[in-house]
Motif scaffolding. Sequence first.
Motif, PDB file in Angstrom:
ATOM      1  N   ILE A  43       0.855  -1.185   0.000  1.00 31.72           N
ATOM      2  CA  ILE A  43       0.000   0.000   0.000  1.00 31.72           C
ATOM      3  C   ILE A  43       0.896   1.242   0.000  1.00 31.72           C
ATOM      4  O   ILE A  43       2.100   1.167   0.254  1.00 31.72           O
ATOM      5  CB  ILE A  43      -1.018   0.004   1.175  1.00 31.72           C
ATOM      6  CG1 ILE A  43      -0.324   0.005   2.543  1.00 31.72           C
ATOM      7  CG2 ILE A  43      -1.978  -1.168   1.065  1.00 31.72           C
ATOM      8  CD1 ILE A  43      -1.301   0.228   3.716  1.00 31.72           C
ATOM      9  N   ASP A  44       0.310   2.372  -0.292  1.00 32.51           N
ATOM     10  CA  ASP A  44       1.059   3.627  -0.405  1.00 32.51           C
ATOM     11  C   ASP A  44       1.913   3.882   0.833  1.00 32.51           C
ATOM     12  O   ASP A  44       1.487   3.576   1.941  1.00 32.51           O
ATOM     13  CB  ASP A  44       0.119   4.836  -0.519  1.00 32.51           C
ATOM     14  CG  ASP A  44      -0.978   4.601  -1.497  1.00 32.51           C
ATOM     15  OD1 ASP A  44      -1.399   3.463  -1.642  1.00 32.51           O
ATOM     16  OD2 ASP A  44      -1.410   5.577  -2.103  1.00 32.51           O
ATOM     17  N   LYS A  55       8.305   1.198  -0.816  1.00 36.28           N
ATOM     18  CA  LYS A  55       8.763   0.519  -2.040  1.00 36.28           C
ATOM     19  C   LYS A  55       9.841   1.309  -2.771  1.00 36.28           C
ATOM     20  O   LYS A  55      10.890   0.775  -3.099  1.00 36.28           O
ATOM     21  CB  LYS A  55       7.617   0.349  -3.055  1.00 36.28           C
ATOM     22  CG  LYS A  55       6.518  -0.549  -2.667  1.00 36.28           C
ATOM     23  CD  LYS A  55       5.415  -0.529  -3.724  1.00 36.28           C
ATOM     24  CE  LYS A  55       4.623   0.742  -3.744  1.00 36.28           C
ATOM     25  NZ  LYS A  55       5.104   1.889  -4.426  1.00 36.28           N
ATOM     26  N   SER A  56       9.518   2.586  -3.045  1.00 35.81           N
ATOM     27  CA  SER A  56      10.442   3.389  -3.869  1.00 35.81           C
ATOM     28  C   SER A  56      11.824   3.477  -3.214  1.00 35.81           C
ATOM     29  O   SER A  56      12.847   3.423  -3.892  1.00 35.81           O
ATOM     30  CB  SER A  56       9.882   4.791  -4.078  1.00 35.81           C
ATOM     31  OG  SER A  56       8.554   4.697  -4.517  1.00 35.81           O
ATOM     32  N   THR A  57      11.817   3.593  -1.879  1.00 36.84           N
ATOM     33  CA  THR A  57      13.081   3.644  -1.132  1.00 36.84           C
ATOM     34  C   THR A  57      13.881   2.367  -1.380  1.00 36.84           C
ATOM     35  O   THR A  57      15.092   2.408  -1.652  1.00 36.84           O
ATOM     36  CB  THR A  57      12.773   3.764   0.391  1.00 36.84           C
ATOM     37  OG1 THR A  57      11.910   4.882   0.589  1.00 36.84           O
ATOM     38  CG2 THR A  57      14.029   3.896   1.214  1.00 36.84           C
ATOM     39  N   ARG A  69       0.301  -0.805 -18.687  1.00 34.52           N
ATOM     40  CA  ARG A  69       1.170  -1.978 -18.437  1.00 34.52           C
ATOM     41  C   ARG A  69       1.491  -2.721 -19.730  1.00 34.52           C
ATOM     42  O   ARG A  69       2.630  -3.135 -19.952  1.00 34.52           O
ATOM     43  CB  ARG A  69       0.446  -2.892 -17.448  1.00 34.52           C
ATOM     44  CG  ARG A  69       1.219  -4.116 -17.018  1.00 34.52           C
ATOM     45  CD  ARG A  69       0.514  -4.772 -15.838  1.00 34.52           C
ATOM     46  NE  ARG A  69       0.320  -3.820 -14.758  1.00 34.52           N
ATOM     47  CZ  ARG A  69      -0.865  -3.582 -14.157  1.00 34.52           C
ATOM     48  NH1 ARG A  69      -1.945  -4.248 -14.495  1.00 34.52           N
ATOM     49  NH2 ARG A  69      -0.950  -2.680 -13.201  1.00 34.52           N
ATOM     50  N   SER A 125      -0.680  -5.023  -8.386  1.00 36.67           N
ATOM     51  CA  SER A 125      -1.328  -3.791  -7.903  1.00 36.67           C
ATOM     52  C   SER A 125      -2.761  -3.722  -8.397  1.00 36.67           C
ATOM     53  O   SER A 125      -3.658  -3.286  -7.671  1.00 36.67           O
ATOM     54  CB  SER A 125      -0.572  -2.548  -8.391  1.00 36.67           C
ATOM     55  OG  SER A 125       0.603  -2.354  -7.670  1.00 36.67           O
ATOM     56  N   ILE A 171      14.934   0.822   7.291  1.00 36.62           N
ATOM     57  CA  ILE A 171      15.196   0.781   5.840  1.00 36.62           C
ATOM     58  C   ILE A 171      16.360  -0.174   5.552  1.00 36.62           C
ATOM     59  O   ILE A 171      16.310  -0.991   4.630  1.00 36.62           O
ATOM     60  CB  ILE A 171      15.500   2.217   5.335  1.00 36.62           C
ATOM     61  CG1 ILE A 171      14.214   3.058   5.401  1.00 36.62           C
ATOM     62  CG2 ILE A 171      16.091   2.207   3.924  1.00 36.62           C
ATOM     63  CD1 ILE A 171      14.380   4.534   5.108  1.00 36.62           C
TER      64      ILE A 171
HETATM   65  N1  Z5A Z   1      -2.343   1.667  -8.642  1.00 39.42           N
HETATM   66  C1  Z5A Z   1      -3.526   0.971  -8.810  1.00 39.42           C
HETATM   67  O1  Z5A Z   1      -4.548   1.304  -8.212  1.00 39.42           O
HETATM   68  N2  Z5A Z   1      -3.548  -0.085  -9.679  1.00 39.42           N
HETATM   69  C2  Z5A Z   1      -2.460  -0.456 -10.409  1.00 39.42           C
HETATM   70  O2  Z5A Z   1      -2.534  -1.414 -11.198  1.00 39.42           O
HETATM   71  C3  Z5A Z   1      -1.243   0.287 -10.217  1.00 39.42           C
HETATM   72  C4  Z5A Z   1      -1.228   1.336  -9.326  1.00 39.42           C
HETATM   73  C5  Z5A Z   1      -0.010  -0.082 -10.985  1.00 39.42           C
HETATM   74  C6  Z5A Z   1       0.412   4.986  -7.966  1.00 39.42           C
HETATM   75  O3  Z5A Z   1       0.910   5.940  -7.154  1.00 39.42           O
HETATM   76  C7  Z5A Z   1      -1.012   4.755  -7.486  1.00 39.42           C
HETATM   77  O4  Z5A Z   1      -1.680   3.908  -8.401  1.00 39.42           O
HETATM   78  C8  Z5A Z   1      -0.987   3.989  -6.170  1.00 39.42           C
HETATM   79  C9  Z5A Z   1      -1.540   2.616  -6.493  1.00 39.42           C
HETATM   80  C10 Z5A Z   1      -2.313   2.836  -7.728  1.00 39.42           C
HETATM   81  N3  Z5A Z   1      -1.883   4.604  -5.313  1.00 39.42           N
HETATM   82  N4  Z5A Z   1      -2.246   5.000  -4.386  1.00 39.42           N
HETATM   83  N5  Z5A Z   1      -2.802   5.505  -3.538  1.00 39.42           N
HETATM   84  P1  Z5A Z   1       2.428   6.370  -7.015  1.00 39.42           P
HETATM   85  O5  Z5A Z   1       3.288   5.660  -8.004  1.00 39.42           O
HETATM   86  O6  Z5A Z   1       2.440   7.856  -7.035  1.00 39.42           O
HETATM   87  O7  Z5A Z   1       2.726   5.995  -5.532  1.00 39.42           O
HETATM   88  P2  Z5A Z   1       2.893   4.662  -4.756  1.00 39.42           P
HETATM   89  O8  Z5A Z   1       3.304   3.548  -5.652  1.00 39.42           O
HETATM   90  O9  Z5A Z   1       1.689   4.436  -3.953  1.00 39.42           O
HETATM   91  O10 Z5A Z   1       4.145   4.917  -3.859  1.00 39.42           O
HETATM   92  P3  Z5A Z   1       4.592   6.093  -2.909  1.00 39.42           P
HETATM   93  O11 Z5A Z   1       3.461   6.866  -2.361  1.00 39.42           O
HETATM   94  O12 Z5A Z   1       5.613   6.837  -3.650  1.00 39.42           O
HETATM   95  O13 Z5A Z   1       5.203   5.346  -1.691  1.00 39.42           O
HETATM   96  P4  Z5A Z   1       6.244   4.124  -1.576  1.00 39.42           P
HETATM   97  O14 Z5A Z   1       7.030   3.995  -2.833  1.00 39.42           O
HETATM   98  O15 Z5A Z   1       5.553   2.929  -1.121  1.00 39.42           O
HETATM   99  O16 Z5A Z   1       7.156   4.582  -0.389  1.00 39.42           O
HETATM  100  P5  Z5A Z   1       8.455   5.515  -0.301  1.00 39.42           P
HETATM  101  O17 Z5A Z   1       8.291   6.742  -1.179  1.00 39.42           O
HETATM  102  O18 Z5A Z   1       9.666   4.717  -0.446  1.00 39.42           O
HETATM  103  O19 Z5A Z   1       8.325   5.911   1.241  1.00 39.42           O
HETATM  104  C11 Z5A Z   1       7.217   6.612   1.761  1.00 39.42           C
HETATM  105  C12 Z5A Z   1       7.650   7.397   3.013  1.00 39.42           C
HETATM  106  O20 Z5A Z   1       7.991   6.463   4.042  1.00 39.42           O
HETATM  107  C13 Z5A Z   1       8.898   8.262   2.790  1.00 39.42           C
HETATM  108  O21 Z5A Z   1       8.753   9.409   3.543  1.00 39.42           O
HETATM  109  C14 Z5A Z   1      10.038   7.366   3.330  1.00 39.42           C
HETATM  110  O22 Z5A Z   1      11.116   8.109   3.762  1.00 39.42           O
HETATM  111  C15 Z5A Z   1       9.351   6.632   4.441  1.00 39.42           C
HETATM  112  N6  Z5A Z   1       9.911   5.291   4.672  1.00 39.42           N
HETATM  113  C16 Z5A Z   1      10.370   4.418   3.758  1.00 39.42           C
HETATM  114  N7  Z5A Z   1      10.782   3.274   4.340  1.00 39.42           N
HETATM  115  C17 Z5A Z   1      10.588   3.432   5.662  1.00 39.42           C
HETATM  116  C18 Z5A Z   1      10.811   2.598   6.791  1.00 39.42           C
HETATM  117  N8  Z5A Z   1      11.332   1.376   6.684  1.00 39.42           N
HETATM  118  N9  Z5A Z   1      10.497   3.085   8.009  1.00 39.42           N
HETATM  119  C19 Z5A Z   1       9.961   4.333   8.149  1.00 39.42           C
HETATM  120  N10 Z5A Z   1       9.715   5.172   7.113  1.00 39.42           N
HETATM  121  C20 Z5A Z   1      10.022   4.715   5.884  1.00 39.42           C
END
Ligand code: Z5A
Length: 210
Positions: A8-9, A13-15, A71, A97, A188
């Motif tokens: 989930i968001d 993942k991106s990290t 996709r 997803s 992380i």
């Molecule tokens: N979607 C869908 O509905 N159907 C589909 O088929 C597909 C996608 C392919 C794409 O959004 C949206 O489309 C997504 C699913 C939907 N929707 N929603 N809602 P996107 O590409 O813009 O975003 P995302 O894929 O949801 O990812 P994100 O928001 O960028 O988050 P993330 O990649 O999972 O996380 P992150 O950026 O690495 O980290 C998030 C924060 O947490 C950041 O501040 C980090 O510093 C922090 N972080 C990371 N790791 C940790 C740990 N271990 N501890 C604490 N904090 C952490």
Amino acid sequence: MFITFEGIDFCGKSTQVELLQKFFINKGREVKVIREPGGTLISERIRDILLDRKNSEMKMETEFLLFSSSRAQLVREIIIPALEKNIVVISDRFHDSSTAYQGFGRGLDISKINVINSFAISNVIPDITFLIDISVEECLKRKALRSNIELDRIEISSNTFYQKVREGYLKLANEEKRFVVINGTQSIEKIHKIIIERISLIKKGLIDEN
Ligand code: Z5A
């Protein structure tokens, strides 16, 4: 090798994708990182339509077919050619997803999703899928920390929706051997270590890739 990340968001993942990319580059491997929806000119245009909050009238069937179209283009334009050249492909989200968000989350018929998913991915199944699992409460906490960023059309969905998506992911992971579920509240560095260990096992042939 084709590696995908799901969850989930804000699960992190991106990290982890970024850290894994650096890991492969340090090992001298060529690596292609992509995200979904997106990754090609056409797919990025579809992404803009999907995430634009102005498109609040979008029906769930339209949403699913747009994710699938994005996709289908990505698979044929980028993923298959890269894998044929023995390049490691890491994707931030893939067909799981759609099963989790549009199937379990929105409630579209999973059997129909499976048929269209197969058509879109043309049998390109990931070798390994890391599901970074966090609770909806943890997702909300992390979202709040990024309050300066405007949330997109899907990010404004309800907590009940995210709960269904999370449960859907866990169900999928339970059914398919390629999934590795990782507790996303660990540090992380710890998560990265688990990912590397798991990939090393596959490369040594110590575990079945499928
Ligand atoms: N979607 C869908 O509905 N159907 C589909 O088929 C597909 C996608 C392919 C794409 O959004 C949206 O489309 C997504 C699913 C939907 N929707 N929603 N809602 P996107 O590409 O813009 O975003 P995302 O894929 O949801 O990812 P994100 O928001 O960028 O988050 P993330 O990649 O999972 O996380 P992150 O950026 O690495 O980290 C998030 C924060 O947490 C950041 O501040 C980090 O510093 C922090 N972080 C990371 N790791 C940790 C740990 N271990 N501890 C604490 N904090 C952490």
